[in-house]
Design a protein around this motif. Structure first.
Motif, PDB file in Angstrom:
ATOM      1  N   LEU A 110      18.991  23.847  -8.585  1.00 30.67           N
ATOM      2  CA  LEU A 110      19.438  22.289  -8.282  1.00 30.67           C
ATOM      3  C   LEU A 110      20.791  22.296  -8.760  1.00 30.67           C
ATOM      4  CD1 LEU A 110      19.316  19.663  -6.542  1.00 30.67           C
ATOM      5  CD2 LEU A 110      17.531  18.878  -8.421  1.00 30.67           C
ATOM      6  N   ARG A 111      21.723  22.404  -7.729  1.00 27.70           N
ATOM      7  CA  ARG A 111      23.224  21.813  -8.244  1.00 27.70           C
ATOM      8  C   ARG A 111      23.773  20.635  -7.476  1.00 27.70           C
ATOM      9  NH1 ARG A 111      26.252  27.726  -9.061  1.00 27.70           N
ATOM     10  NH2 ARG A 111      24.497  28.860  -9.782  1.00 27.70           N
ATOM     11  N   TYR A 112      23.857  19.621  -8.328  1.00 21.95           N
ATOM     12  CA  TYR A 112      24.741  18.443  -7.854  1.00 21.95           C
ATOM     13  C   TYR A 112      26.149  18.635  -7.761  1.00 21.95           C
ATOM     14  CZ  TYR A 112      20.208  16.312  -9.440  1.00 21.95           C
ATOM     15  OH  TYR A 112      18.714  15.933  -9.665  1.00 21.95           O
ATOM     16  N   GLY A 113      26.764  17.810  -6.923  1.00 22.03           N
ATOM     17  CA  GLY A 113      28.023  17.511  -6.641  1.00 22.03           C
ATOM     18  C   GLY A 113      28.417  18.922  -5.603  1.00 22.03           C
ATOM     19  N   LEU A 114      27.744  19.695  -5.166  1.00 21.68           N
ATOM     20  CA  LEU A 114      28.044  20.805  -4.417  1.00 21.68           C
ATOM     21  C   LEU A 114      27.741  20.493  -2.992  1.00 21.68           C
ATOM     22  CD1 LEU A 114      28.557  23.950  -4.656  1.00 21.68           C
ATOM     23  CD2 LEU A 114      26.467  24.278  -4.793  1.00 21.68           C
ATOM     24  N   ALA A 115      28.905  20.441  -2.116  1.00 21.93           N
ATOM     25  CA  ALA A 115      28.739  20.074  -0.799  1.00 21.93           C
ATOM     26  C   ALA A 115      29.109  20.982   0.114  1.00 21.93           C
ATOM     27  CB  ALA A 115      29.717  19.038  -0.423  1.00 21.93           C
ATOM     28  N   VAL A 116      28.268  21.324   0.999  1.00 23.45           N
ATOM     29  CA  VAL A 116      28.108  22.432   1.928  1.00 23.45           C
ATOM     30  C   VAL A 116      29.552  22.142   3.007  1.00 23.45           C
ATOM     31  CG1 VAL A 116      27.126  24.031   3.630  1.00 23.45           C
ATOM     32  CG2 VAL A 116      26.002  23.425   1.616  1.00 23.45           C
ATOM     33  N   ASP A 117      30.313  23.123   3.145  1.00 18.83           N
ATOM     34  CA  ASP A 117      31.481  22.947   3.983  1.00 18.83           C
ATOM     35  C   ASP A 117      31.046  23.554   5.491  1.00 18.83           C
ATOM     36  OD1 ASP A 117      33.221  21.901   2.370  1.00 18.83           O
ATOM     37  OD2 ASP A 117      34.041  23.855   1.880  1.00 18.83           O
ATOM     38  N   ARG A 118      30.506  24.752   5.246  1.00 20.84           N
ATOM     39  CA  ARG A 118      30.118  25.370   6.779  1.00 20.84           C
ATOM     40  C   ARG A 118      28.903  26.409   6.598  1.00 20.84           C
ATOM     41  NH1 ARG A 118      32.258  30.439   7.255  1.00 20.84           N
ATOM     42  NH2 ARG A 118      34.094  30.953   5.609  1.00 20.84           N
ATOM     43  N   LEU A 119      28.311  26.754   7.795  1.00 19.24           N
ATOM     44  CA  LEU A 119      27.186  27.855   7.572  1.00 19.24           C
ATOM     45  C   LEU A 119      27.882  29.490   7.597  1.00 19.24           C
ATOM     46  CD1 LEU A 119      24.707  26.459  10.168  1.00 19.24           C
ATOM     47  CD2 LEU A 119      24.460  26.076   7.765  1.00 19.24           C
ATOM     48  N   ILE A 120      27.362  30.295   7.259  1.00 20.88           N
ATOM     49  CA  ILE A 120      27.748  31.611   7.244  1.00 20.88           C
ATOM     50  C   ILE A 120      27.016  31.976   8.428  1.00 20.88           C
ATOM     51  CG2 ILE A 120      27.787  34.005   6.244  1.00 20.88           C
ATOM     52  CD1 ILE A 120      28.157  32.689   3.621  1.00 20.88           C
ATOM     53  N   THR A 121      27.503  32.600   9.677  1.00 26.53           N
ATOM     54  CA  THR A 121      26.628  33.283  10.630  1.00 26.53           C
ATOM     55  C   THR A 121      27.008  34.661  10.829  1.00 26.53           C
ATOM     56  OG1 THR A 121      28.102  32.263  12.259  1.00 26.53           O
ATOM     57  CG2 THR A 121      26.188  30.769  11.474  1.00 26.53           C
ATOM     58  N   LEU A 122      26.139  35.525  11.282  1.00 29.55           N
ATOM     59  CA  LEU A 122      26.604  36.707  11.694  1.00 29.55           C
ATOM     60  C   LEU A 122      25.524  37.131  12.863  1.00 29.55           C
ATOM     61  CD1 LEU A 122      28.395  39.393  11.055  1.00 29.55           C
ATOM     62  CD2 LEU A 122      26.460  40.063   9.368  1.00 29.55           C
ATOM     63  N   ASN A 123      26.100  37.555  13.642  1.00 28.37           N
ATOM     64  CA  ASN A 123      25.203  38.080  15.089  1.00 28.37           C
ATOM     65  C   ASN A 123      24.122  37.284  15.353  1.00 28.37           C
ATOM     66  OD1 ASN A 123      26.863  40.550  15.111  1.00 28.37           O
ATOM     67  ND2 ASN A 123      25.339  41.571  13.637  1.00 28.37           N
ATOM     68  N   GLY A 124      24.503  35.802  15.584  1.00 22.12           N
ATOM     69  CA  GLY A 124      23.775  34.883  15.761  1.00 22.12           C
ATOM     70  C   GLY A 124      22.721  34.256  14.669  1.00 22.12           C
ATOM     71  N   GLN A 125      22.685  35.074  13.626  1.00 15.89           N
ATOM     72  CA  GLN A 125      21.859  34.680  12.412  1.00 15.89           C
ATOM     73  C   GLN A 125      22.539  33.855  11.552  1.00 15.89           C
ATOM     74  OE1 GLN A 125      19.245  37.612  11.272  1.00 15.89           O
ATOM     75  NE2 GLN A 125      18.370  36.626   9.415  1.00 15.89           N
ATOM     76  N   VAL A 126      21.938  32.724  10.997  1.00 12.01           N
ATOM     77  CA  VAL A 126      22.540  32.026   9.794  1.00 12.01           C
ATOM     78  C   VAL A 126      21.902  32.824   8.470  1.00 12.01           C
ATOM     79  CG1 VAL A 126      22.573  29.870   8.465  1.00 12.01           C
ATOM     80  CG2 VAL A 126      22.210  29.833  11.146  1.00 12.01           C
ATOM     81  N   GLN A 127      23.195  32.955   7.638  1.00 15.45           N
ATOM     82  CA  GLN A 127      22.777  33.978   6.710  1.00 15.45           C
ATOM     83  C   GLN A 127      23.426  33.160   5.301  1.00 15.45           C
ATOM     84  OE1 GLN A 127      24.222  37.950   7.445  1.00 15.45           O
ATOM     85  NE2 GLN A 127      22.683  38.329   8.911  1.00 15.45           N
ATOM     86  N   GLY A 128      23.603  32.167   5.233  1.00 14.14           N
ATOM     87  CA  GLY A 128      24.071  31.448   4.009  1.00 14.14           C
ATOM     88  C   GLY A 128      24.911  30.359   4.255  1.00 14.14           C
ATOM     89  N   VAL A 129      25.864  29.950   3.026  1.00 12.92           N
ATOM     90  CA  VAL A 129      26.722  28.546   3.302  1.00 12.92           C
ATOM     91  C   VAL A 129      27.769  28.811   2.358  1.00 12.92           C
ATOM     92  CG1 VAL A 129      24.795  27.112   3.745  1.00 12.92           C
ATOM     93  CG2 VAL A 129      25.660  27.426   1.353  1.00 12.92           C
ATOM     94  N   VAL A 130      28.711  28.191   2.921  1.00 16.86           N
ATOM     95  CA  VAL A 130      30.136  28.215   1.875  1.00 16.86           C
ATOM     96  C   VAL A 130      29.882  26.699   1.446  1.00 16.86           C
ATOM     97  CG1 VAL A 130      32.694  28.339   1.898  1.00 16.86           C
ATOM     98  CG2 VAL A 130      31.346  29.612   3.487  1.00 16.86           C
ATOM     99  N   ALA A 131      30.263  26.470   0.207  1.00 18.78           N
ATOM    100  CA  ALA A 131      30.208  25.035  -0.436  1.00 18.78           C
ATOM    101  C   ALA A 131      31.164  24.900  -1.335  1.00 18.78           C
ATOM    102  CB  ALA A 131      28.606  24.961  -0.685  1.00 18.78           C
ATOM    103  N   ARG A 132      31.627  23.434  -1.608  1.00 21.06           N
ATOM    104  CA  ARG A 132      32.559  23.399  -2.672  1.00 21.06           C
ATOM    105  C   ARG A 132      31.896  22.115  -3.650  1.00 21.06           C
ATOM    106  NH1 ARG A 132      37.609  24.741  -1.435  1.00 21.06           N
ATOM    107  NH2 ARG A 132      36.953  24.862   0.851  1.00 21.06           N
ATOM    108  N   ASN A 133      32.453  22.466  -4.868  1.00 18.35           N
ATOM    109  CA  ASN A 133      32.005  21.685  -5.850  1.00 18.35           C
ATOM    110  C   ASN A 133      33.112  20.486  -6.277  1.00 18.35           C
ATOM    111  OD1 ASN A 133      33.877  23.136  -7.768  1.00 18.35           O
ATOM    112  ND2 ASN A 133      31.785  24.014  -8.751  1.00 18.35           N
TER     113      ASN A 133
END
Length: 674
Positions: free
Chosen positions: A364-387
């Protein structure tokens, strides 16, 4: 003290919401010009005040101006900026002459407190210890905010202030009022010790160079409220590796600020109290209120009620203790006791789930805001976040569960999605609309709901530490001794029915506010309520209430047809004299005849979370415009409950039930696909 050097000095201080950066030009010992380089204050309060303060200060040789009422934190930050510019323009260094008297100093300042789930003014007490011109210890032994919001914020700020020997402290995201209270208290203690708060504020906390980090996990959960925590715990229980990205630095979700009720049927707690109930009966009752809503999905509703028993057991297995089970109304389908309660309200509920999640290994990481999803070939595969340090975290995962709340903290999005919500007095819900941004990125189908979760009742954003004895229209502290009418002056529901019955009829009538009418007997019984109505204004700048010698005059005050209101009051008084409410079956004990002088108070829109959100299936998988599953993307909680709610909301605890059931559903399906 040396003369002031001519020049332009860039200074930065902490306002209510964030940094206030100014360029202050000093010429011939005077403030010649002030340019606002950056500010993040509330536009209609701090932002407006800042402009006025600049105009007042320019052309003066006094580096302090009077504060503006209602914008105390902005005013203080502005005066600190003037002092910093003056220090910078002086020949000698003020830092060299800093002296603090050793000892422990205490102060009590205004802070945050909830009243019946509504924001109010409370207190916090600080003990600060100084030795050898340094801050050596900070304690906050007493405060009115919750442990997992204000308490967490105070701990974060105390550690930073001591480590950096500075009061250049950013507001803790999710706890702005408590953060500002902390800064005010520390400044007070510094003054008591003979020091200058401005010198501590001038010590800027330097941030290290941000880094980019790649991480791998099985499942990313966005948000650590009820939905996100249930999802994370369920997935972890089934063997998955889970990382929660919580944008706030504390547990500040809508769940934490809630009453902590969770609806459920066929539970052990109900059995303990001799309550017979089934999930089928629960479905029939809730569906009877929602069946006419165009967005309702019957399959999702059935799962919601059917899984309520198992969710109740799950919560108890993860540390939640019920203080009882109650009903939200004594009338109609809400009469059966299904709302499971916690002694410490939503804060206790979430605190228990956080503890369980962390004990089970959830990252559990506080103060970690997700900027966008990581998508590849129509599938969500993670996120890009910034603390908070500016680090970029690229988190690779098999799936992402969005539990980021709604959008009611985003005024522009709220106005765009719900234009009829145009008389809002208070919003207690959380969520800045980030979930909607993620759904848009992934091509999700959005289910539009024209309203957000709201009621029409008597409460003012400006009341501070004042609170009425009882509140017309409130779900938790109702006042049944009044006559409630819609925006057209008609009585549309029993005042002692659950408040959402009244809300539905006022909304369906096309009105953005209702009214409570009463006479002198009720006014005398509730003096604080009456005085608040007659002496305060709404967020829209209108008088909250009126006292007149005639019903006609009251009608004129709020712009409704006098004959309609007169007829409504006459009929109500007739029923009071009979002692029987033949129209709406209100309890006769609360049928109090309305006699002159006559009183009216406004019932504006009091709101929590938005309903517009992603379309999901029974596994909480997000669907696209063609009703096809978007692989790897799930949604639960306030960002995905539009298919399971209505304007005639079933009652406190229904939203948390939705969070828990579909948070777990998302986790189970996501784990099955690993």
């Amino acid at each position: 003290m040396g003369q002031l050097k001519n020049g332009t000095y860039q200074v930065s201080t902490k306002g209510f919401k964030g940094n206030i950066d100014l360029a202050i030009t000093i010429k011939n010992e005077q403030i010649a010009k002030i340019d606002i380089l950056k500010e993040e204050e509330t536009p209609n309060i701090g932002g407006k005040a800042l402009t006025a303060l600049v105009q007042t200060a320019q052309g003066r040789n006094n580096f302090s101006v009077d504060g503006i009422s209602g914008a105390s934190y902005t005013s203080k930050a502005f005066n600190q900026a003037l002092t910093l510019a003056k220090i910078a323009a002086q020949d000698e260094k003020q830092e060299a002459t800093l002296t603090l008297n050793d000892g422990q100093y205490t102060t009590t300042v205004n802070s945050f407190q909830e009243h019946e789930g509504l924001p109010g003014i409370g207190k916090m007490t600080m003990l600060a210890t100084f030795k050898n011109n340094k801050i050596t210890d900070i304690e906050v032994p007493e405060y009115t905010d919750t442990n997992i919001m204000g308490g967490m914020a105070f701990d974060i700020l105390a550690k930073k202030a001591i480590a950096k020997q500075s009061t250049d402290l950013d507001v803790v995201t999710g706890a702005s009022v408590s953060s500002n209270a902390f800064r005010q208290a520390l400044d007070n203690c510094i003054l008591q010790a003979g020091g200058q708060p401005e010198i501590f504020a001038a010590r800027k906390i330097k941030q290290r160079t941000p880094i980019v980090e790649n991480l791998n996990t099985d499942i990313v959960v966005i948000g650590a409220g009820m939905a996100g925590l249930c999802a994370a715990i369920e997935a972890t229980d089934q063997g998955a590796k889970v990382l929660i990205c919580e944008a706030q630095e504390i547990n500040g979700s809508s769940s934490t600020r809630s009453e902590g009720f969770v609806m459920g049927a066929g539970t052990k707690e109900q059995a303990k109290h001799g309550i017979e109930d089934t999930t089928d009966a629960f479905f029939e009752d809730i569906y009877s209120l929602y069946k006419d809503e165009p967005t309702i999905d019957t399959k999702l509703m059935r799962k919601l009620t059917h899984d309520s028993t198992d969710l109740n057991n799950f919560l108890m297995e993860n540390g939640v203790t019920w203080s009882g089970v109650t009903h939200v109304s004594e009338k109609g389908v809400r009469n059966l006791k299904r709302a499971h309660t916690t002694a410490g309200l939503g804060a206790e509920l979430i605190e228990n789930l956080v503890q369980s999640a962390q004990e089970k290994g959830v990252d559990l990481r506080y103060g970690l805001a997700v900027d966008r999803l990581i998508t590849l070939n129509g599938q969500v595969q993670g996120v890009v976040a910034r603390n908070k340090l500016g680090d970029t975290l690229i988190i690779h995962a098999s799936s992402v569960i969005v539990a980021a709340g709604s959008y009611t903290e985003n005024p522009e999005m709220l106005k765009e999605l719900n234009p009829r919500m145009n008389n809002i007095e208070v919003i207690t819900g959380r969520g800045n609309g980030s979930a909607m941004r993620f759904f848009k990125q992934a091509g999700a189908q959005i289910v539009d709901v024209p309203y957000i979760q709201m009621m029409y009742y008597f409460y003012g954003a400006s009341w501070g530490d004042r609170f009425p004895e009882a509140i017309p229209g409130s779900p938790t502290l109702p006042n049944y001794d009044v006559l409630e009418v819609d925006g057209g002056g008609r009585r549309v529901a029993s005042e002692d029915d659950f408040c959402f019955e009244y809300t539905k009829r006022v909304w369906d009538g096309g009105y953005n506010e209702g009214y409570a009418i009463f006479g002198q007997v009720t006014a005398d019984k509730y003096p604080e309520m009456t005085d608040l109505g007659l002496t305060t204004k709404t967020a829209q700048g209108k008088p909250f209430g009126y006292c007149e010698d005639s019903i006609k005059a009251l009608a004129t005050d709020v712009g409704i047809d006098p004959q309609t209101l007169e007829a409504t009051v006459a009929r109500y008084n007739e029923l009071c004299e009979k002692g029987v409410d033949e129209d709406f079956h209100k309890n006769s004990a609360n049928m109090i005849k309305i006699t002159a002088p006559y009183y009216l108070v406004r019932l504006p829109q009091i709101c929590t979370d938005g309903y517009t959100g992603a379309k999901i299936n029974e596994n909480a998988q997000v669907l696209d415009e063609d009703n096809q599953v978007i692989k790897g993307l799930y949604a639960c909680g306030s960002c995905a409950d539009s298919q399971m709610t209505g304007i005639n909301y079933f009652g406190c605890g229904t939203s948390l039930l939705t969070c828990g059931v579909y948070g777990r559903a998302a986790a189970k399906d996501a784990v099955s696909r690993l």
